[in-house]
Design an enzyme around this catalytic site. Sequence first.
Site, short mmCIF file in Angstrom:
data_model
loop_
_atom_site.label_atom_id
_atom_site.label_comp_id
_atom_site.label_asym_id
_atom_site.label_seq_id
_atom_site.Cartn_x
_atom_site.Cartn_y
_atom_site.Cartn_z
N ASP A 27 0.87 -1.18 0.00
CA ASP A 27 0.00 0.00 0.00
C ASP A 27 0.91 1.23 0.00
O ASP A 27 2.12 1.13 -0.24
CB ASP A 27 -1.01 -0.04 1.16
CG ASP A 27 -0.38 0.28 2.53
OD1 ASP A 27 0.87 0.41 2.60
OD2 ASP A 27 -1.14 0.38 3.51
N CYS A 73 3.17 -2.99 4.01
CA CYS A 73 2.37 -1.80 4.34
C CYS A 73 3.17 -1.01 5.37
O CYS A 73 4.39 -1.21 5.48
CB CYS A 73 0.97 -2.18 4.82
SG CYS A 73 0.91 -3.26 6.27
N THR A 109 3.18 -1.07 8.66
CA THR A 109 3.68 -1.93 9.75
C THR A 109 3.88 -3.37 9.31
O THR A 109 4.53 -4.13 10.04
CB THR A 109 2.66 -1.95 10.90
OG1 THR A 109 1.42 -2.50 10.40
CG2 THR A 109 2.41 -0.56 11.47
N HIS A 143 11.37 -23.08 10.15
CA HIS A 143 10.38 -23.75 11.01
C HIS A 143 8.95 -23.67 10.49
O HIS A 143 8.18 -24.61 10.70
CB HIS A 143 10.42 -23.16 12.43
CG HIS A 143 11.65 -23.55 13.20
ND1 HIS A 143 11.75 -23.43 14.56
CD2 HIS A 143 12.85 -24.06 12.79
CE1 HIS A 143 12.95 -23.84 14.97
NE2 HIS A 143 13.64 -24.22 13.90
N HIS A 152 8.89 -30.09 12.47
CA HIS A 152 8.06 -28.95 12.07
C HIS A 152 6.91 -29.37 11.16
O HIS A 152 5.90 -28.66 11.06
CB HIS A 152 8.92 -27.87 11.42
CG HIS A 152 10.05 -27.46 12.31
ND1 HIS A 152 9.85 -26.89 13.55
CD2 HIS A 152 11.40 -27.60 12.17
CE1 HIS A 152 11.02 -26.67 14.13
NE2 HIS A 152 11.97 -27.11 13.31
#
Length: 165
Positions: free
Chosen positions: A11, A69, A71, A102, A137
């Site tokens: 964004d 974006c 954050t 993992h 995993h």
Amino acid sequence: MNVKKIIIGNDHGGYDLKKVIVKHLEQQGYSVEDVGSHSDAIVRYPYYAASVAHAVAQNPEDNKGILICSTGIGMCIIANKFRGIRAALCNTSYQGKMTSAHNNSNILCLGGRCIGAFEAIDILDAWLNTPYEGGRHDISLGLIGEAENTNFSDEQWNPDIPDIP
Ligand SMILES: O=C(CO)[C@H](O)[C@H](O)COP(=O)(O)O
């Protein structure tokens, strides 16, 4: 290099970092598909997250995704609502390495207003260059698949990105 194509979306908060990341990926020889946005004009991040997540989920053997974006958080929230997507928000190269090893994550989320370009490239390289370890995993990834089967409908949201946000 196992990944055939990297699909990237952003964004307005991720636009500047996206340009740096695309240049780096192309220099490394990756094939990159940029779904936008293509300027720093304000847009709604869920459209871009959905576009990338849908494309990666359609062909997870060959494709990986990157979402940026301000954050990385909103992108990560949306991407993980798509079946087969394991999106990871990383702020350190250690997280980038460990989420490949993992979680076998198939989308990397970054915060364009949280980390600098050099940090972002370190995280990206750690993510791309670390193989999934498998072994124990696989049990956790199987459980993630079970959670999807229990909680997700088979309808997948893949909205077209509108011209106007
Ligand atoms: O980080 C984000 C979502 O997690 C977005 O980039 C952020 O919410 C956009 O905010 P604004 O419109 O104030 O720039």
